[in-house]
Structure formats: C-alpha cells, structure tokens
Design a protein around this motif. Structure first.
Motif, short mmCIF file in Angstrom:
data_model
loop_
_atom_site.label_atom_id
_atom_site.label_comp_id
_atom_site.label_asym_id
_atom_site.label_seq_id
_atom_site.Cartn_x
_atom_site.Cartn_y
_atom_site.Cartn_z
N VAL A 116 -3.62 3.15 -5.13
CA VAL A 116 -3.93 2.85 -3.91
C VAL A 116 -2.30 2.93 -4.02
O VAL A 116 -1.50 3.54 -2.55
N ILE A 117 -1.42 2.79 -4.76
CA ILE A 117 0.23 2.52 -4.48
C ILE A 117 0.45 4.16 -4.21
O ILE A 117 0.72 4.36 -3.00
N LYS A 118 -0.14 4.75 -4.92
CA LYS A 118 0.21 6.79 -4.68
C LYS A 118 -0.16 7.28 -3.39
O LYS A 118 0.11 8.12 -2.67
N VAL A 119 -1.18 6.50 -2.99
CA VAL A 119 -2.40 7.41 -1.94
C VAL A 119 -1.65 6.73 -0.54
O VAL A 119 -1.15 6.93 0.49
N LEU A 120 -1.05 5.07 -0.83
CA LEU A 120 0.26 4.74 0.40
C LEU A 120 1.48 5.40 0.78
O LEU A 120 2.06 5.57 2.21
N GLU A 121 1.97 5.85 0.01
CA GLU A 121 3.10 7.00 -0.24
C GLU A 121 3.02 7.96 1.09
O GLU A 121 3.76 8.40 0.81
N ARG A 122 1.60 8.56 0.66
CA ARG A 122 1.36 9.57 1.65
C ARG A 122 0.96 9.88 3.22
O ARG A 122 0.59 9.99 3.28
#
Length: 268
Positions: A116-122
């Motif tokens: 989720v963290i990696k998704v939020l970053e994009r």
C-alpha cells in the motif's frame, strides 16, 4: 532471459525465497530500461508473461496472480517492485482493479501495508485524497498497534501533492488518536516512558524488537516536523509541553534524539 521463462515458472519464482529477489531485479531492470531499448517483438517481456491478460476480465489470470501476492510475505516484495516500476497505464489498471476499493483494509494488514505504501507513492492528488477518505477511519487502530508507516507516507505524499486540506485532516485525526494532550502526545507517539527508556551504559547488545514501535513513532514525528503547518506545529507544541528532564531523556535515547534534532533545524 525472458525468452527462457514461461508464465508458470515465473509464478513459482514469485513466491520462492531465492527466486523472488532474482525476479525483483530482472523486473526492475526490464521496466526501467523500457524507454531506452525496445524489446524484440518476437519475445514477450517478463512483465507480459507475469501479467498476460486484461485485468478487467472476470477470469483474469493477471488479477488473480496479483491478488495472490498481496498477503504473501515473499510474493508481496515482488508486487512492491511491480507497482513501483510499472508503466503508468499498467499501474492504473492494477490500482483500479486491486487496490482502490480495498485500500483501507489492506492498510491494516502487516504484510499488505508495505505494498500500500508503494501504491500511495504513485497516486495522483485526486486518487490520494480519495484513498485518505477510506483510510482515515483506520488511523486510530493503526496507531494503537504502532503501525505508523502508512500514516507517515500519507502525510508525505499529501505534502508532495500540496493537498493542504488532507494534511490538516490527517493531523487532527492523529492528534485525536493520541489523546489530544500536548504533554503526552509525543511520549505516546514514540512509545517512550520517561525513566524506563533511559539508556543503560552496561548494555551493548542490539535493542529488542519491541523498540521498533519507538523507531516508527520517531520517524512519524520527524516526518511531521518536516511538513509546514499543522503537522510541524503539533509536534513542536508537544515538545514544548514536556518537562525539561523528559526532554533530556528523549535526547539520550537513540531513536527519539532524532526528533529533537529535526525540531531544532531552522525553518525559513
């Protein structure tokens, strides 16, 4: 390398302890070089073999594969690589079919939260604000379990996207979740008990795993201090509300000392 791999074998490697890191490296190389060198049209790329069909189809093998990786401690690492380096069009497909409607529940899970963290970053500003609306009700529970990485990322991405209203909302929710008392807010955030956390010079071993909650709370406080407006004001006021002896103890502990260093940096 891509020519010698088939979809079934790649899927096995995705959850294999040593095959997974290899796949991560190959995918990162492939996806970051796409704009520099066109792959041969006769050979499918690794990402095409991993995700061979349309995500929106009811029987999509790609969607099923992605869903199978989310909660897998090993496979989720490959999914982090995919959402980080996938082309914009592919990332949007993955987000809309897999994450958009479930992002709040995924943020609660210890394994899925890293994806989720990696998704939020994009995410774009609009998608980020929509995700925040879904995740806000989960923040008290995340704080209670000292899982503040997702909250930290939300604040940082809101700052990067200039989503000022969302920053104010997140800060208010964080303050309320910690009890809204300035004199105890930072202590609760860093899981710091005055006296109990004082360093013992006779102990030279590594800190116990339980100290991770102190580290994560410290990183959240540092992130908030770096964001002008409500976040930095909240933490600065919490520091000022502490007794001098407590501040000295914070300065003597490795994790919390960085909060004070960050707070003392000049602002312009």
């Amino acid at each position: 390398t891509a020519a010698g791999l088939d979809t079934s074998f790649i899927h096995v490697l995705a959850t294999h302890p040593t095959g997974n890191p290899t796949m991560q490296l190959l995918l990162e190389l492939e996806l970051t070089q796409q704009n520099k060198q066109k792959p041969s049209s006769e050979v499918l790329s690794i990402i095409q073999k991993l995700l061979p069909d349309d995500f929106s189809a009811s029987d999509s093998k790609s969607a099923s594969f992605i869903n199978g990786l989310i909660y897998d401690p090993i496979g989720s690492r490959l999914l982090e690589t995919i959402v980080t380096f996938a082309p914009g069009k592919l990332f949007k497909q993955i987000y809309r079919t897999t994450f958009k409607e479930r992002i709040a529940s995924l943020a609660r899970n210890e394994t899925a939260s890293f994806v989720v963290i990696k998704v939020l970053e994009r995410l774009s500003k609009a998608d980020l604000e929509e995700a925040i609306t879904s995740i806000i009700p989960q923040i008290p529970g995340l704080i209670e379990r000292s899982r503040t990485n997702v909250i930290k990322t939300l604040l940082e991405r809101c700052n990067a996207r200039s989503a000022t209203e969302s920053i104010a909302l997140l800060t208010a929710t964080i303050a309320e979740s910690y009890g809204s008392d300035a004199s105890t807010l930072l202590l609760k955030m860093a899981n710091f008990k005055p006296g109990a956390n004082a360093p013992d010079p006779s102990i030279t071993s590594k800190p116990p795993h339980s100290d991770l909650s102190m580290l994560h709370g410290s990183l959240l406080a540092q992130a908030m201090l770096n964001i002008p407006g409500p976040p930095s004001t909240l933490i600065q006021e919490a520091i000022i509300a502490l007794q001098p002896q407590t501040v000295i103890q914070l300065a003597s502990a490795t994790s919390t000392s960085h909060i004070l260093q960050c707070a003392l940096l000049p602002t312009y």
